[in-house]
Every structure is written in C-alpha cells, then in structure tokens.
Design an enzyme around this catalytic site. Sequence first.
Site, PDB file in Angstrom:
ATOM      1  N   GLY A 136     -25.567 -61.030  28.348  1.00  0.00           N
ATOM      2  CA  GLY A 136     -25.794 -59.942  29.300  1.00  0.00           C
ATOM      3  C   GLY A 136     -26.762 -60.368  30.379  1.00  0.00           C
ATOM      4  O   GLY A 136     -27.771 -61.033  30.110  1.00  0.00           O
ATOM      5  N   LEU A 178     -30.501 -55.928  34.014  1.00  0.00           N
ATOM      6  CA  LEU A 178     -31.947 -56.053  34.172  1.00  0.00           C
ATOM      7  C   LEU A 178     -32.580 -56.695  32.955  1.00  0.00           C
ATOM      8  O   LEU A 178     -33.438 -57.572  33.069  1.00  0.00           O
ATOM      9  CB  LEU A 178     -32.565 -54.673  34.401  1.00  0.00           C
ATOM     10  CG  LEU A 178     -32.314 -54.080  35.773  1.00  0.00           C
ATOM     11  CD1 LEU A 178     -32.999 -52.737  35.895  1.00  0.00           C
ATOM     12  CD2 LEU A 178     -32.812 -55.016  36.861  1.00  0.00           C
ATOM     13  N   SER A 212     -27.505 -38.984  42.715  1.00  0.00           N
ATOM     14  CA  SER A 212     -28.836 -39.205  42.150  1.00  0.00           C
ATOM     15  C   SER A 212     -29.572 -37.908  41.857  1.00  0.00           C
ATOM     16  O   SER A 212     -29.514 -36.934  42.603  1.00  0.00           O
ATOM     17  CB  SER A 212     -29.673 -40.041  43.105  1.00  0.00           C
ATOM     18  OG  SER A 212     -31.016 -40.020  42.677  1.00  0.00           O
ATOM     19  N   ARG A 270     -32.917 -33.532  32.325  1.00  0.00           N
ATOM     20  CA  ARG A 270     -31.467 -33.655  32.421  1.00  0.00           C
ATOM     21  C   ARG A 270     -30.703 -32.842  31.384  1.00  0.00           C
ATOM     22  O   ARG A 270     -29.718 -32.194  31.700  1.00  0.00           O
ATOM     23  CB  ARG A 270     -31.093 -35.125  32.252  1.00  0.00           C
ATOM     24  CG  ARG A 270     -31.549 -35.933  33.410  1.00  0.00           C
ATOM     25  CD  ARG A 270     -31.233 -37.385  33.248  1.00  0.00           C
ATOM     26  NE  ARG A 270     -31.665 -38.058  34.462  1.00  0.00           N
ATOM     27  CZ  ARG A 270     -31.636 -39.363  34.642  1.00  0.00           C
ATOM     28  NH1 ARG A 270     -31.210 -40.143  33.682  1.00  0.00           N
ATOM     29  NH2 ARG A 270     -32.035 -39.879  35.765  1.00  0.00           N
ATOM     30  N   HIS A 325     -23.627 -40.371  30.765  1.00  0.00           N
ATOM     31  CA  HIS A 325     -24.385 -41.241  31.653  1.00  0.00           C
ATOM     32  C   HIS A 325     -25.120 -42.376  30.952  1.00  0.00           C
ATOM     33  O   HIS A 325     -25.152 -43.509  31.428  1.00  0.00           O
ATOM     34  CB  HIS A 325     -25.392 -40.388  32.416  1.00  0.00           C
ATOM     35  CG  HIS A 325     -26.268 -41.132  33.372  1.00  0.00           C
ATOM     36  ND1 HIS A 325     -25.753 -41.876  34.399  1.00  0.00           N
ATOM     37  CD2 HIS A 325     -27.606 -41.246  33.453  1.00  0.00           C
ATOM     38  CE1 HIS A 325     -26.760 -42.429  35.079  1.00  0.00           C
ATOM     39  NE2 HIS A 325     -27.885 -42.071  34.525  1.00  0.00           N
TER      40      HIS A 325
HETATM   41  C1  LIG Z   1     -24.890 -44.642  38.089  1.00  0.00           C
HETATM   42  C2  LIG Z   1     -26.145 -44.940  37.326  1.00  0.00           C
HETATM   43  C3  LIG Z   1     -27.383 -44.746  37.911  1.00  0.00           C
HETATM   44  C4  LIG Z   1     -28.556 -45.025  37.214  1.00  0.00           C
HETATM   45  N1  LIG Z   1     -29.752 -44.813  37.842  1.00  0.00           N
HETATM   46  C5  LIG Z   1     -30.893 -45.121  37.176  1.00  0.00           C
HETATM   47  C6  LIG Z   1     -32.160 -44.965  37.815  1.00  0.00           C
HETATM   48  O1  LIG Z   1     -32.248 -44.536  38.957  1.00  0.00           O
HETATM   49  N2  LIG Z   1     -33.272 -45.291  37.129  1.00  0.00           N
HETATM   50  C7  LIG Z   1     -33.216 -45.769  35.859  1.00  0.00           C
HETATM   51  O2  LIG Z   1     -34.254 -46.075  35.298  1.00  0.00           O
HETATM   52  N3  LIG Z   1     -32.034 -45.943  35.237  1.00  0.00           N
HETATM   53  C8  LIG Z   1     -30.869 -45.631  35.858  1.00  0.00           C
HETATM   54  N4  LIG Z   1     -29.672 -45.796  35.211  1.00  0.00           N
HETATM   55  C9  LIG Z   1     -29.633 -46.434  33.890  1.00  0.00           C
HETATM   56  C10 LIG Z   1     -29.790 -47.943  34.016  1.00  0.00           C
HETATM   57  O3  LIG Z   1     -29.129 -48.401  35.165  1.00  0.00           O
HETATM   58  C11 LIG Z   1     -29.229 -48.699  32.826  1.00  0.00           C
HETATM   59  O4  LIG Z   1     -29.634 -48.127  31.653  1.00  0.00           O
HETATM   60  C12 LIG Z   1     -29.729 -50.139  32.834  1.00  0.00           C
HETATM   61  O5  LIG Z   1     -29.498 -50.736  34.069  1.00  0.00           O
HETATM   62  C13 LIG Z   1     -29.086 -50.952  31.733  1.00  0.00           C
HETATM   63  O6  LIG Z   1     -29.472 -52.303  31.878  1.00  0.00           O
HETATM   64  P1  LIG Z   1     -29.122 -53.390  30.798  1.00  0.00           P
HETATM   65  O7  LIG Z   1     -29.702 -54.652  31.280  1.00  0.00           O
HETATM   66  O8  LIG Z   1     -29.544 -52.905  29.463  1.00  0.00           O
HETATM   67  O9  LIG Z   1     -27.532 -53.461  30.745  1.00  0.00           O
HETATM   68  P2  LIG Z   1     -26.403 -53.654  31.876  1.00  0.00           P
HETATM   69  O10 LIG Z   1     -26.946 -53.671  33.229  1.00  0.00           O
HETATM   70  O11 LIG Z   1     -25.351 -52.660  31.537  1.00  0.00           O
HETATM   71  O12 LIG Z   1     -25.859 -55.090  31.631  1.00  0.00           O
HETATM   72  C14 LIG Z   1     -25.017 -55.433  30.588  1.00  0.00           C
HETATM   73  C15 LIG Z   1     -24.687 -56.892  30.693  1.00  0.00           C
HETATM   74  O13 LIG Z   1     -24.041 -57.303  29.513  1.00  0.00           O
HETATM   75  C16 LIG Z   1     -22.864 -58.002  29.825  1.00  0.00           C
HETATM   76  N5  LIG Z   1     -21.954 -57.756  28.723  1.00  0.00           N
HETATM   77  C17 LIG Z   1     -21.566 -56.570  28.200  1.00  0.00           C
HETATM   78  N6  LIG Z   1     -20.772 -56.776  27.147  1.00  0.00           N
HETATM   79  C18 LIG Z   1     -20.639 -58.094  26.989  1.00  0.00           C
HETATM   80  C19 LIG Z   1     -19.942 -58.918  26.071  1.00  0.00           C
HETATM   81  N7  LIG Z   1     -19.222 -58.416  25.071  1.00  0.00           N
HETATM   82  N8  LIG Z   1     -20.026 -60.255  26.231  1.00  0.00           N
HETATM   83  C20 LIG Z   1     -20.760 -60.801  27.233  1.00  0.00           C
HETATM   84  N9  LIG Z   1     -21.450 -60.067  28.103  1.00  0.00           N
HETATM   85  C21 LIG Z   1     -21.392 -58.728  27.986  1.00  0.00           C
HETATM   86  C22 LIG Z   1     -22.427 -57.497  31.153  1.00  0.00           C
HETATM   87  O14 LIG Z   1     -21.653 -58.479  31.803  1.00  0.00           O
HETATM   88  C23 LIG Z   1     -23.768 -57.278  31.829  1.00  0.00           C
HETATM   89  O15 LIG Z   1     -24.202 -58.494  32.365  1.00  0.00           O
HETATM   90  C24 LIG Z   1     -28.487 -45.509  35.899  1.00  0.00           C
HETATM   91  C25 LIG Z   1     -27.241 -45.692  35.305  1.00  0.00           C
HETATM   92  C26 LIG Z   1     -26.081 -45.383  35.999  1.00  0.00           C
HETATM   93  C27 LIG Z   1     -24.776 -45.528  35.307  1.00  0.00           C
END
Ligand SMILES: Cc1cc2nc3c(=O)[nH]c(=O)nc-3n(C[C@H](O)[C@H](O)[C@H](O)COP(=O)(O)OP(=O)(O)OC[C@H]3O[C@@H](n4cnc5c(N)ncnc54)[C@H](O)[C@@H]3O)c2cc1C
Lengths: 637, 248
Positions: free
Chosen positions: A40, A43, A284, A330, A401
């Site tokens: 992944g 962030l 948002s 929310r 969400h």
């Molecule tokens: C529209 C929207 C708006 C949002 N706005 C906000 C906000 O304003 N403030 C806030 O704090 N949060 C917000 N959130 C929540 C936040 O964006 C997410 O919770 C956060 O970005 C998740 O980050 P992550 O790194 O955990 O996962 P993700 O960013 O979902 O990354 C997952 C990664 O895993 C990889 N991956 C997945 N499955 C596999 C697999 N089987 N094999 C290999 N790779 C895989 C993908 O390629 C990706 O690189 C928002 C969410 C959404 C949907």
Amino acid sequence: MTLDSKVPSGPLADKWDRHRFDSKLVNPANRRKHTVIIVGTGLAGASAAASLGELGYNVLSFCIHDSPRRAHSIAAQGGINAAKNYQNDADSTWRLFYDTIKGGDYRAREANVYRLAQVSANIIDQCVAQGVPFAREYGGQLDNRSFGGAQVSRTFYARGQTGQQLLLGAYQSMMRQVAKGSVTMFTQREMLDVVLIDGKARGIICRNLVTGTLERHVADAVCLATGGYGTAYYLSTNAVNSNVTAAWRAHKRGAFFANPCFTQIHPTCIPVSGDDQSKLTLMSESLRNDGRVWVPKNTGDKRHPNDIPEADRDYYLERKYPSFGNLVPRDVASRNAKAMCDEGKGVGDSGLAVFLDFKEAIGRLGRDTVAGRYGNLFDMYRKITDEDPYKEPMRIYPAMHYAMGGLWVDYNLMSTIPGLHVLGEANFSDHGANRLGASALMQGLADGYFVIPYTLAHYIASTPVAKATTDHDAFKEAEHAVQARINRLLAGKGTKTPRALHRELGRLLWDEVGMSRNDAGLRRALRRIPELREEFWQNVAVPGDPNNLNKNLEYAGRVADYLEFAELLATDALHRTESCGGHFREESQTADGEAKRDDENFAYAAAWAWQGDGNAPELHKEPLVFENVKPSQRSYK
Amino acid sequence: MKVHLKVWRQSGPNVKGRLVDYTADQVSPDMSFLEMLDSVNETLIAKGDDPIAFDSDCREGICGTCGVMVDGRPHGPDSCTTVCQLHMRRYKDGDTIVIEPWHAKAFPLIKDLVVDRSAFDEIIQAGGYTSVNTGGAADANAILIPKTAADEAMDSAQCIGCGACVAVCKNAAAALFTSAKVTHLSLLPQGQMEAAARVVAMVDAMDTAGFGGCSNEGECEAVCPKGITLKNIATMNREYRKAMFANR
Ligand SMILES: Cc1cc2nc3c(=O)[nH]c(=O)nc-3n(C[C@H](O)[C@H](O)[C@H](O)COP(=O)(O)OP(=O)(O)OC[C@H]3O[C@@H](n4cnc5c(N)ncnc54)[C@H](O)[C@@H]3O)c2cc1C
Ligand code: FES
C-alpha cells in the site's frame, strides 16, 4: 489467546516517550540487511516506506495502481488535524486527545489516541518541510479551519485537495528513496496472501496485474497499509479499486479482525441517481460550516426549494441540537437525515435526500467569499448533477465513507500475527466507533512517519528470524492456494457479472447493516450473505485470460472476499447490542432517539478470529480501560 | 438514449489493435462516461467476451488514473474535466464516439485503453522532492510564505499526473507535467536549496524516458483537466537557464 495491547505503563503523557526509550534499536549499519515489505502506498504506506528507507532498511513497496501516487488517500478533501494551537483558541494535545476519544464514543484505546494527538504537530512540520502548499494567511502563517464539529480551529488544508497534497509529499519522499535504492517499488501488484514461517509473517504472494504472474517476496517483517473496506457496500465514497482483500487474506492466516461493524456513513454526499452508478461523491464536510441543512416541514411538499417559504422549512439539526446545530458529528447528522427521509420528508426524485442551503451564507458573506471557500466543491456538484448550488440548495444524502474497524493491532501496530504490522485505515486502532473529520489523514501519517519507524525497529531488533528464501514450503503452499482460487474464479462460466453480485451485496449491507441496524435485519443479512456467496461461485462470469491484464478477474476476486467479509461485518453488528458511534442498534436508544451506549457490557474491542470456512468466527475481547477520561453519554444538544 | 462507440481494442503490446464497434443502449444522461463504458462491459462479460480494459479509480477527477482520447481529445470535450467526471448528458441519442488510448512513445500500451505511465514516476524520482528526512523539521510556522506564493504553488501542485498533456502533444512532450512540479517547488522557500539541481535532473529524466521536446504549441494547457498553465513551462525554462548559467 489473550489479547495483549502492550500499552506501556505510567502516566498517559509519558507513555510514548518511555516506550521509545525502552524499545530496542537496530544498528544503522545493520539496517540494510533487514528487508521490510510494505503493501500500500497511501498516506500510511508511502510515509512508512519513505521513513524506513531513510533509516536504511531495505524496503519493498507494493501497490495495485500504475503509480504509487494514485492511492485512494489522494481523494481526501477537507483537511488534517493537528494540536498546534496556532489560532490561540485553547487547543492542546489533551483537547485533541479528548475530542477524538469522545468523538469515537469511548471505544478506542486511550494510549493510542493520546500518542496520535502528541505526534500530530510533528506531522504538519514534516509536511511543510516537504513543500506541501497548505493554505496561508496574508501574514504568511498557516491558516486553519474548524472542521467536523470541533470547537477549535485545528484543521490544516490545501484548498479542497488536502489528501492529494499530503500524499504527493509522502510519495515524493518515497520516490527519493527509490532513486537512492533503499526502496524498491512494485506497482500493479495485488497482494493475495501473507506467508508465515515459524508463525511469523515473512512474505507475501502477489499477482502481477499486467502479466498475471504470481510472485513471491520474502522479508523480515510485513506491513499492510491497504486502506479500508468501505466498498463492501458497493456504493461508497471510496475509490472503485479499494478492497478488503489484503486484510481479509491476513485475517484468514491468523490476524484478528476488530470491530468490523464500526463503519462511518458520511452525511454530505451527492445522492444516488440511478442503478448504473458506480460510486458516490463526497461533498466535503466543511460545507456544513456555512450551509444549513433542511427539509420541508410537510411531507410530500414537492415545491421547488426556492419556492418553499421559511415557515414551511424544518432546519432540523439547528432545531434538535441548538448548541452544535449543523456541525453535529457525522453519525448524528447521517442518522437524522435518514430519519427525515423515513418520515417522508426527503427531497428529490428518490425522496432520499435533504437540502444543504447556502442562500443565507451567500447573503452574509457574499458570493465571492463563498466561492473562495467552496468553489471547487460547487463546481464538482454542478458537473455531476447539472444544478447550480449558488442558485438552489444542494441535495445531499449519507453514504458509506470510512472503516473504523480493521485488523486488530497492539500499541506497536502489530497484529496477532507476529511481524505483521497494520497501518492507516486498514487497522482499527484510533477512531473507536466513530472517526472525527480530518483525523484519518493524521492517523495515516502518524502511523507511517512517527510510529512504525520505532516499533518496527524494536520488533526486528528483538525477534530473531530464521534465514528463509522464497523456495520455502510456506511460499509454495501459499502460492498454490492463490493459484487454485484464481483457477476457480476463471472456471466460472455463469452469466452474472461480479459487479451485479457486488451491487446486490452492497444493497443488502446498506439496508440491513447500514445507518441503523436491528436484530431481525441483521439475521436476515446473515441468512442472505451465504446464499449470495453460493450464487457467486455458481454463477459468476469471469471471461478472459489469467496471463494478461484482466480487470474483471481482479474485481471478481475482491468481490469474492467481500462476500466472506460481509458475514463477519454482520456478525459483529449483531453481537454488539449497544448503540455507539456509527453503530446504531435500534434496540438501544434513549427516549429521544439518540444512541445509547452500554459501557457495562460492551466497553471492549471485539477482535474476531477466523476459524476456517463454514465455522463461526471466535470472539476475543480487549477490555477498554479509561484511566484518564470518564466515559460520558455524548451530547450535542 | 443510445450511443455508438468505436473503441480501440488491442489485447497486448505486441499485437495489432483496431477500432471495434459497440452500442451502448439505455444510456441515461446522469451516467458518467465511465459508467457508460461499465455498462458496455457488463454486457460483454455476461456474454463471456473479454471486456474493454480501461483504467479508473477515484472517479472524481483527482487520482489521475483515468484518461482516454474521446473523439481525438484527451478526457473528452469538456474543459477542466477528467473523463471520469464527464457525463453523458453532454451527448445526444445516436451520437458516435471514438475512444482510443493515449499514444506516446514513453507510455507503452498495456491493453486496449490502458497504457503504462511509469515514466512520470521516473521524472519525479529524479528530483521532484525536497531532500528532508522524517523528523527534525522546524516548527511549521517558522517558515513564512506569502499567501500569493502559497496559492500559486498550489495552482501548480494540483497536477494529477494523468498524462493528457503528453497524449495531446504532437511531440509527446512531458513539459507541462514536469514544469508543474518544478514550479510548485521553486515558488516555495523549502524548494530553493535544490532548485538548480532539481530542474536539470528532471529535464534530463524527461529526455531519458523518451518524451519529445517542447515546441510551445500550447495544446497541453488546453486539455489539462486541472488547468495547469503554460506559465509553468516558462518558469521551468527560466529555472533551467538559471541553473545552466550558474554551472558554467
Ligand atoms: C472522498 C474522501 C474524502 C476524505 N477526506 C478526508 C479528510 O478530509 N480528512 C481526513 O482525515 N480523512 C479523509 N478521508 C479518509 C482518508 O482519506 C483515508 O482514510 C486515508 O487516506 C486512508 O489512507 P491509507 O494510507 O490507510 O489507505 P489508502 O490511501 O486507501 O491506500 C491503500 C493502498 O493500498 C494499496 N492496496 C490495496 N489493496 C492492495 C492489495 N491487495 N495489494 C497491494 N496493494 C493494495 C492501494 O494500491 C493503495 O496504495 C476521506 C476519504 C474519502 C473517501
Ligand atoms: S478516475 Fe481518478 S481522476 Fe478519473
């Protein structure tokens, strides 16, 4: 198995410092001899890969996209919280901690949440040093806004594209390490299994999505940062490739899954328009700072909103929650929108929407100021609906969400499989039963930049692992299992598409395991899910070739996993007979219809262990002990 | 409504591709363009045929995963709109739409409408960052940045890396993409330290990856879904000259 959270002893404010001091270190010269797999590049994953690469570990990074920069984090709009107190409004680490634990309805671990609040300030410093173009004041200092019901302004933002800018910052730092050779990037790979040797996570099996080849990768430790499971509901604000697959496969190898029923339904999304819709678009939360939510007072009032006089409008959030008004959390906002629609006051063709009105704000602030704050969101709304929110109210409705639940992790972010760490939305750690706005970005970056570099070092330094190569039997067995499953999918010569089955599952979950849940509905879901799963394997259509880019095959595999996961989701929701945060059980409400928590019986994290196909999962409880805050009934009245 | 499609089908990089005719029945004006393609694929899959491969993820115009030529224009007819945000109300019953992949030497085709854009990652890898390690950053407000500079940096930083600029360019140049990152970082004090080395390394990486040279045609600006302007290319050229001069 007793769950050991490994929370250090001592006063809350000293725990993290003490823990870091007590943790073992890996000698800088030895780090490159240790390989770490990070799955992944959102962030959480990108920040972890960059930081561990900088420290000198040999990092292997994986993502399903064609570029690590496309992870779903890119879509986050509103902002990121940090306890900087730049606005001099009495914010502090303690207040951010308190708001987060209260917002989570007292279902998160105190020590984790406190640490999150502590490192939040470092995140902003780090991002600014990377060149993240946060919004600024005229004096050149960082601007903040209040977000998601917080009474202080602690949210940092980059227009409506905060996630994009934070992710690009982390991605660029990671690419710098790729250039230096400490991080090796594997794009277009889908992790399909975790490989355990001597009970420890030692590698992964992934499919090269372009060639179809299965690959084995070995390491000293594995980190999953694969995001949340919101797309189980088919329609959600999540990107269409988001999935539970990586987490689910790890679960089936022994990682406990915690609180899957804690899902967040976001109140301000563009309503569903038709059966062919593939995703829902978030508007948002910041819109609620100036927009007023209302429905017609009388059921069946089909006048154009601009023709409905004030006297015939019900600004129900302002009416019911005078002190928070439109800024209630929310879960409360979503539930109330549903209640209004259930009463027949919903608007639009489907009756499944409420108004979000900017007329008053435009009158008070002027069109230009409103455009400055929300212009890009208004444009997005217009593109999708063909309606102009400057001239008529938006129509909004809640949508799936965010997943608060996820793989269970201890204070070190390690799952119940030794060596398997879980970061970001994929874990269950910090948000309890409800996440506050702008705190997922904070958690993802906290995990990756400031927690895992220390806790993973401790694991590596204190856990000897046997030398192993990808020829080990465990790799062969795992690869074989993955191959067998792919073959089984491809053998499907039925007539139903994975999408049709996914849509059906999503509708079921939305109806029975959605914004409000009850015993009968959950039991219905639990009867229906296995039938759907059966139908999937009997009747799914997966044409094409395995040795080639085959997006339908990828998708079919993800849907198959959702059909298993959904059962755990509903099981968890059925067992938790209290209401808390995003989990509203109709049987457990106060006289005026608010969520009623049951601390006596449910002050624990529910961690489920996989017991094999066809067997009920086993529940393990991690008691939640509150030494520093006193759980109270949330009130936003 | 009903629309006729001519879609580029090519099962792999080393085989010949061709345009194939499809018809999308029951298209509603509220559908997005990609949802219309989904519906065509649903029919193909149910019949046991190989669906049309195309890329997308966020479907809200921010991840840069989607991107196809629609009637010869990247992302289709609407300005500042990715193809995932294009809606079928833009079309009328009976229209014919031609859908093709990005064509550029640096973006080899994978299948049908999907191309490999990893060359963009190589450009960023060459210098599109500030060299700061995690930890040890000064307090965020220790660096004051004029609001106008922050806003302009944000204008450039908005690039989603979709590749439309390359796809439309007759030289298949990556100047708009590269310059957006160069400009973003050159406008901020954090980016000054490495400005000269960065621009040189990124421009070199652009050439190495097989992108063509920029001849200032300006089509890229016209099709950029995020409104990245030609001013960025001018900034990159200026930064490049500055770096060359300093190195003499
Ligand atoms: C529209 C929207 C708006 C949002 N706005 C906000 C906000 O304003 N403030 C806030 O704090 N949060 C917000 N959130 C929540 C936040 O964006 C997410 O919770 C956060 O970005 C998740 O980050 P992550 O790194 O955990 O996962 P993700 O960013 O979902 O990354 C997952 C990664 O895993 C990889 N991956 C997945 N499955 C596999 C697999 N089987 N094999 C290999 N790779 C895989 C993908 O390629 C990706 O690189 C928002 C969410 C959404 C949907
Ligand atoms: S799918 Fe993300 S920009 Fe189009």
